[in-house]
Design a protein around this motif. Structure first.
Motif, PDB file in Angstrom:
ATOM      1  N   ARG B  69       0.875  -1.170   0.000  1.00  0.00           N
ATOM      2  CA  ARG B  69       0.000   0.000   0.000  1.00  0.00           C
ATOM      3  C   ARG B  69       0.914   1.223   0.000  1.00  0.00           C
ATOM      4  O   ARG B  69       1.666   1.438   0.943  1.00  0.00           O
ATOM      5  CB  ARG B  69      -0.904   0.016   1.228  1.00  0.00           C
ATOM      6  CG  ARG B  69      -1.940   1.109   1.170  1.00  0.00           C
ATOM      7  CD  ARG B  69      -2.855   1.078   2.355  1.00  0.00           C
ATOM      8  NE  ARG B  69      -3.909   2.080   2.197  1.00  0.00           N
ATOM      9  CZ  ARG B  69      -4.737   2.455   3.164  1.00  0.00           C
ATOM     10  NH1 ARG B  69      -4.639   1.901   4.365  1.00  0.00           N
ATOM     11  NH2 ARG B  69      -5.660   3.360   2.940  1.00  0.00           N
ATOM     12  N   THR B  70       0.824   1.979  -1.060  1.00  0.00           N
ATOM     13  CA  THR B  70       1.725   3.108  -1.225  1.00  0.00           C
ATOM     14  C   THR B  70       1.074   4.384  -0.741  1.00  0.00           C
ATOM     15  O   THR B  70      -0.080   4.679  -1.077  1.00  0.00           O
ATOM     16  CB  THR B  70       2.135   3.252  -2.700  1.00  0.00           C
ATOM     17  OG1 THR B  70       0.944   3.344  -3.498  1.00  0.00           O
ATOM     18  CG2 THR B  70       2.930   2.035  -3.145  1.00  0.00           C
ATOM     19  N   GLY B  71       1.831   5.130   0.045  1.00  0.00           N
ATOM     20  CA  GLY B  71       1.356   6.434   0.495  1.00  0.00           C
ATOM     21  C   GLY B  71       0.089   6.375   1.312  1.00  0.00           C
ATOM     22  O   GLY B  71      -0.642   7.368   1.421  1.00  0.00           O
ATOM     23  N   GLY B  72      -0.182   5.221   1.895  1.00  0.00           N
ATOM     24  CA  GLY B  72      -1.381   5.103   2.710  1.00  0.00           C
ATOM     25  C   GLY B  72      -2.665   5.130   1.922  1.00  0.00           C
ATOM     26  O   GLY B  72      -3.749   5.272   2.493  1.00  0.00           O
ATOM     27  N   SER B  73      -2.590   4.951   0.598  1.00  0.00           N
ATOM     28  CA  SER B  73      -3.794   5.026  -0.212  1.00  0.00           C
ATOM     29  C   SER B  73      -3.936   3.788  -1.085  1.00  0.00           C
ATOM     30  O   SER B  73      -4.360   2.743  -0.604  1.00  0.00           O
ATOM     31  CB  SER B  73      -3.777   6.296  -1.055  1.00  0.00           C
ATOM     32  OG  SER B  73      -4.966   6.394  -1.818  1.00  0.00           O
ATOM     33  N   VAL B  74      -3.516   3.865  -2.324  1.00  0.00           N
ATOM     34  CA  VAL B  74      -3.696   2.782  -3.292  1.00  0.00           C
ATOM     35  C   VAL B  74      -2.968   1.528  -2.832  1.00  0.00           C
ATOM     36  O   VAL B  74      -1.862   1.594  -2.285  1.00  0.00           O
ATOM     37  CB  VAL B  74      -3.174   3.226  -4.670  1.00  0.00           C
ATOM     38  CG1 VAL B  74      -3.152   2.055  -5.646  1.00  0.00           C
ATOM     39  CG2 VAL B  74      -4.030   4.364  -5.204  1.00  0.00           C
ATOM     40  N   SER B  75      -3.602   0.381  -3.082  1.00  0.00           N
ATOM     41  CA  SER B  75      -2.980  -0.901  -2.753  1.00  0.00           C
ATOM     42  C   SER B  75      -2.936  -1.779  -3.990  1.00  0.00           C
ATOM     43  O   SER B  75      -3.828  -1.729  -4.840  1.00  0.00           O
ATOM     44  CB  SER B  75      -3.757  -1.602  -1.649  1.00  0.00           C
ATOM     45  OG  SER B  75      -3.199  -2.880  -1.365  1.00  0.00           O
ATOM     46  N   THR B  76      -1.878  -2.587  -4.069  1.00  0.00           N
ATOM     47  CA  THR B  76      -1.736  -3.553  -5.160  1.00  0.00           C
ATOM     48  C   THR B  76      -1.532  -4.929  -4.560  1.00  0.00           C
ATOM     49  O   THR B  76      -0.667  -5.119  -3.700  1.00  0.00           O
ATOM     50  CB  THR B  76      -0.534  -3.204  -6.049  1.00  0.00           C
ATOM     51  OG1 THR B  76      -0.701  -1.889  -6.580  1.00  0.00           O
ATOM     52  CG2 THR B  76      -0.408  -4.198  -7.185  1.00  0.00           C
ATOM     53  N   LEU B  77      -2.329  -5.870  -5.017  1.00  0.00           N
ATOM     54  CA  LEU B  77      -2.171  -7.276  -4.646  1.00  0.00           C
ATOM     55  C   LEU B  77      -1.511  -7.981  -5.818  1.00  0.00           C
ATOM     56  O   LEU B  77      -2.013  -7.908  -6.952  1.00  0.00           O
ATOM     57  CB  LEU B  77      -3.533  -7.907  -4.345  1.00  0.00           C
ATOM     58  CG  LEU B  77      -3.543  -9.405  -3.995  1.00  0.00           C
ATOM     59  CD1 LEU B  77      -2.877  -9.659  -2.646  1.00  0.00           C
ATOM     60  CD2 LEU B  77      -4.978  -9.942  -3.979  1.00  0.00           C
ATOM     61  N   THR B  78      -0.396  -8.622  -5.570  1.00  0.00           N
ATOM     62  CA  THR B  78       0.352  -9.306  -6.619  1.00  0.00           C
ATOM     63  C   THR B  78       0.331 -10.806  -6.377  1.00  0.00           C
ATOM     64  O   THR B  78       0.575 -11.261  -5.253  1.00  0.00           O
ATOM     65  CB  THR B  78       1.809  -8.811  -6.669  1.00  0.00           C
ATOM     66  OG1 THR B  78       1.818  -7.399  -6.907  1.00  0.00           O
ATOM     67  CG2 THR B  78       2.582  -9.515  -7.779  1.00  0.00           C
ATOM     68  N   ILE B  79       0.023 -11.539  -7.430  1.00  0.00           N
ATOM     69  CA  ILE B  79       0.083 -12.991  -7.365  1.00  0.00           C
ATOM     70  C   ILE B  79       1.118 -13.446  -8.388  1.00  0.00           C
ATOM     71  O   ILE B  79       0.977 -13.176  -9.584  1.00  0.00           O
ATOM     72  CB  ILE B  79      -1.280 -13.645  -7.672  1.00  0.00           C
ATOM     73  CG1 ILE B  79      -2.389 -13.039  -6.814  1.00  0.00           C
ATOM     74  CG2 ILE B  79      -1.198 -15.160  -7.439  1.00  0.00           C
ATOM     75  CD1 ILE B  79      -3.794 -13.520  -7.167  1.00  0.00           C
ATOM     76  N   GLN B  80       2.143 -14.104  -7.913  1.00  0.00           N
ATOM     77  CA  GLN B  80       3.202 -14.585  -8.792  1.00  0.00           C
ATOM     78  C   GLN B  80       2.927 -16.040  -9.185  1.00  0.00           C
ATOM     79  O   GLN B  80       2.345 -16.809  -8.419  1.00  0.00           O
ATOM     80  CB  GLN B  80       4.551 -14.487  -8.078  1.00  0.00           C
ATOM     81  CG  GLN B  80       4.972 -13.072  -7.760  1.00  0.00           C
ATOM     82  CD  GLN B  80       6.301 -13.029  -7.029  1.00  0.00           C
ATOM     83  OE1 GLN B  80       6.490 -13.725  -6.040  1.00  0.00           O
ATOM     84  NE2 GLN B  80       7.223 -12.214  -7.516  1.00  0.00           N
ATOM     85  N   ARG B  81       3.367 -16.374 -10.378  1.00  0.00           N
ATOM     86  CA  ARG B  81       3.273 -17.765 -10.878  1.00  0.00           C
ATOM     87  C   ARG B  81       1.867 -18.322 -10.604  1.00  0.00           C
ATOM     88  O   ARG B  81       1.699 -19.327  -9.906  1.00  0.00           O
ATOM     89  CB  ARG B  81       4.340 -18.629 -10.206  1.00  0.00           C
ATOM     90  CG  ARG B  81       5.744 -18.090 -10.372  1.00  0.00           C
ATOM     91  CD  ARG B  81       6.780 -18.998  -9.695  1.00  0.00           C
ATOM     92  NE  ARG B  81       6.539 -19.193  -8.280  1.00  0.00           N
ATOM     93  CZ  ARG B  81       6.846 -18.336  -7.333  1.00  0.00           C
ATOM     94  NH1 ARG B  81       7.399 -17.170  -7.650  1.00  0.00           N
ATOM     95  NH2 ARG B  81       6.590 -18.608  -6.063  1.00  0.00           N
TER      96      ARG B  81
END
Lengths: 116, 115
Positions: B69-81
């Motif tokens: 979660r960058t800057g307390g705002s937007v979040s990214t969920l990453t799934i590898q492989r």
């Protein structure tokens, strides 16, 4: 650990009939309880919540639920079903304290069908 | 005001590829949650962020899953492989504060299909 059991994965009622969706919880600490509704291809919308105030909680769209500690239940009711109530309903629980509160544990959901 | 938004709404990917799912919470909400909704497992908690505190990652199913979660705002969920069992709807929610009087507002979800 907390858990939630929703009795009946499918409930069918006639328009105008009483809606009763059952939820029983298990929690080692006083719980906070929620009912959410999900319409097709949409996110979850909060219907109502119990956070240790009044045991009879009124929510949106005419729904209400009663917290019964002795029965560990939090059943959802509506006196008269409307066609627009057809959706999936989720009961959820979280701890009322500690480091993990806020994190919801959901029941398996109950699909409500309303017949004309 | 604007609600929680998620992108993409649908994602189809091949097994073994990496995917990133984005969540934009309601402005001013300090708590952000990720959940997964699948036929076999129902709705499951994955991870939550609260302000600048260390995230609670206790629900992540494997080390292929990560979130920031960058800057307390937007979040990214990453799934590898990615694997076929990762196919699900990924829901993001935010709340004004993690205290329980503040309900969680959910986004519409990202439907992930791994082929």
């Amino acid at each position: 650990a907390q858990s939630v059991t929703q009795l009946g994965s499918h409930v069918s009622v006639s328009e105008g009939a009483l809606v009763l969706l059952r939820c029983n919880y298990s929690s080692s600490v006083p719980p906070y309880l929620f009912w959410y509704v999900q319409y097709p291809n949409q996110g979850l919308q909060l219907l109502l919540k119990y956070t240790s105030a009044a045991t009879l909680v009124k929510g949106i769209n005419g729904f209400e639920a009663e917290f019964k500690k002795s029965e560990t239940s939090f059943h959802l009711t509506k006196p008269s079903a409307h066609m627009s109530d057809a959706a999936e309903y989720f009961c959820a629980v979280t701890k009322s304290g500690g480091t993990s509160y806020g994190k919801l544990t959901f029941g398996q959901g109950t699909i409500l069908t309303v017949h004309p | 005001g604007a609600g929680v938004s998620q992108s993409p709404s649908n994602k189809v990917t091949e097994k073994g590829k990496d995917v990133e799912l984005r969540c934009d919470p309601i402005s001013g909400h300090t708590a952000l949650y990720w959940y997964r909704q699948s036929l076999g497992q129902g709705l499951e908690f994955l991870i939550y962020f609260q302000g600048n505190s260390a995230p609670d990652k206790s629900g992540l199913p494997s080390d292929r899953f990560s979130a920031e979660r960058t800057g307390g705002s937007v979040s990214t969920l990453t799934i590898q492989r990615t694997q076929q069992e990762d196919s699900a709807v990924y829901l993001c929610a935010s709340s004004l504060d993690r205290r329980l009087g503040y309900e969680q507002y959910f986004g519409p979800g990202t439907r992930l299909t791994v082929t």
